[in-house]
Design a protein around this motif. Structure first.
Motif, short mmCIF file in Angstrom:
data_model
loop_
_atom_site.label_atom_id
_atom_site.label_comp_id
_atom_site.label_asym_id
_atom_site.label_seq_id
_atom_site.Cartn_x
_atom_site.Cartn_y
_atom_site.Cartn_z
N VAL A 31 11.97 52.76 7.22
CA VAL A 31 11.82 51.35 7.59
C VAL A 31 10.40 51.09 8.10
N HIS A 32 9.77 50.07 7.52
CA HIS A 32 8.41 49.71 7.94
C HIS A 32 8.43 48.37 8.65
N HIS A 79 5.94 45.07 9.58
CA HIS A 79 4.67 44.46 9.26
C HIS A 79 3.91 44.37 10.57
N GLU A 109 11.22 43.52 8.69
CA GLU A 109 11.04 44.93 8.36
C GLU A 109 11.48 45.13 6.93
N TRP A 110 11.00 46.17 6.30
CA TRP A 110 11.53 46.48 4.97
C TRP A 110 11.65 47.98 4.81
N GLU A 111 12.52 48.34 3.89
CA GLU A 111 12.81 49.75 3.70
C GLU A 111 12.18 50.19 2.40
N ASP A 112 11.46 51.32 2.39
CA ASP A 112 10.88 51.79 1.13
C ASP A 112 11.87 52.66 0.37
N GLU A 113 11.43 53.16 -0.78
CA GLU A 113 12.36 53.91 -1.64
C GLU A 113 12.90 55.16 -0.94
N ALA A 114 12.12 55.72 -0.01
CA ALA A 114 12.57 56.93 0.69
C ALA A 114 13.49 56.59 1.86
#
Ligand SMILES: [Zn+2]
Length: 259
Positions: free
Chosen positions: A116-117, A119, A108-113
């Motif tokens: 958590v996304h 794939h 998972e990865w976290e965006d600037e806001a």
């Protein structure tokens, strides 16, 4: 002293973990692109495969059972890349994970806001930085037939591993002292820009258009072509081919015309 211990350990592994002839021959026969290698190279490859299998664990995921043949088939292709380099290129991580089909990676990865996304696209393979190489077995199997598949999954993912030895999969692995980084970058960038332009024009390319994704993918895809269909890379990007001859210290194209 250390060299002596290393050598002793190596000899011990080569003896105790030797691959039976029948298994070795079956694995080799299933990978026709290796027919360019002579006896002496194949013997070196076999030693390297034994050492690779001793150093890494190859495990099945989702109840996939990794057979001895599958282990050897994966290891052979991983070792082809470093046949004239050193197995130490694969230091720093431990396992190869094999799935029964395409898989959805768990990262998972976290965006600037701060959102958590996950794939959620299925993948055939993945090489993780300082982590495992993940492979879908049916795609490894399909790769044996380059004519039909036009890809080689194991070579692709292990090329990423070489690339990552510089800290990141950016299309530029650590270079030997007799190669110039400036020349590498110039040659690769020129070819990459040209390839991306062709893909943008919707031109049909003999090289997988996936290579236009990033410079890292370009290096991995072109490495597949270099080993599995060297004449294609010689035709399409001869300067990259020459660069790879010096990097991998192999000339599969010349070997193919001689055999
Ligand atoms: Zn890739």
């Amino acid at each position: 002293m250390f060299e002596a211990i290393r050598k002793w350990k190596r000899e011990r592994v080569l003896k105790s973990a030797a691959i039976p002839d029948a298994l070795w021959n079956e694995a080799l026969a299933s990978l026709p692109f290796l027919s360019i290698y002579g006896q002496e190279d194949v013997a070196r490859l076999r030693d390297m495969v034994v050492l690779f299998l001793d150093a890494k664990t190859i495990v099945g995921a989702q109840e996939h059972e990794v057979t001895p043949l599958q282990r050897v088939i994966i290891a052979i292709q991983a070792c082809v890349l470093v046949l004239n380099l050193d197995l130490a290129w694969y230091d720093g991580w431990e396992s190869v994970v094999v799935y029964p089909g395409e898989f959805i990676p768990s990262w998972e990865w976290e965006d600037e806001a701060g959102v958590v996304h996950r794939h959620n696209e299925a993948m055939a393979g993945e090489a993780m930085l300082r982590g495992p190489v993940v492979l879908s077995w049916p795609d490894v199997e399909a790769s044996a037939n380059w004519e039909e598949a036009g890809m080689n999954l194991v070579i692709h993912e292990f090329a990423h591993k070489l690339d990552m030895a510089s800290g990141d999969a950016n299309g530029c692995p650590p270079l030997p002292s007799d190669m110039s980084l400036k020349e590498w970058r110039a040659t690769m960038t020129e070819a990459y820009d040209d390839f991306c332009a062709r893909v943008d024009r919707d031109e049909e390319t003999a090289i997988d258009p996936y290579a236009s994704e990033t410079p890292g993918e370009f290096f991995a895809v072109l490495s597949e072509v270099f080993f599995a269909e060297p004449a294609l890379l010689q035709d399409e990007y001869p300067a990259v081919y020459e660069l790879f001859v010096r990097f991998y210290r192999q000339d599969p194209g010349a070997a193919a015309t001689n055999s």
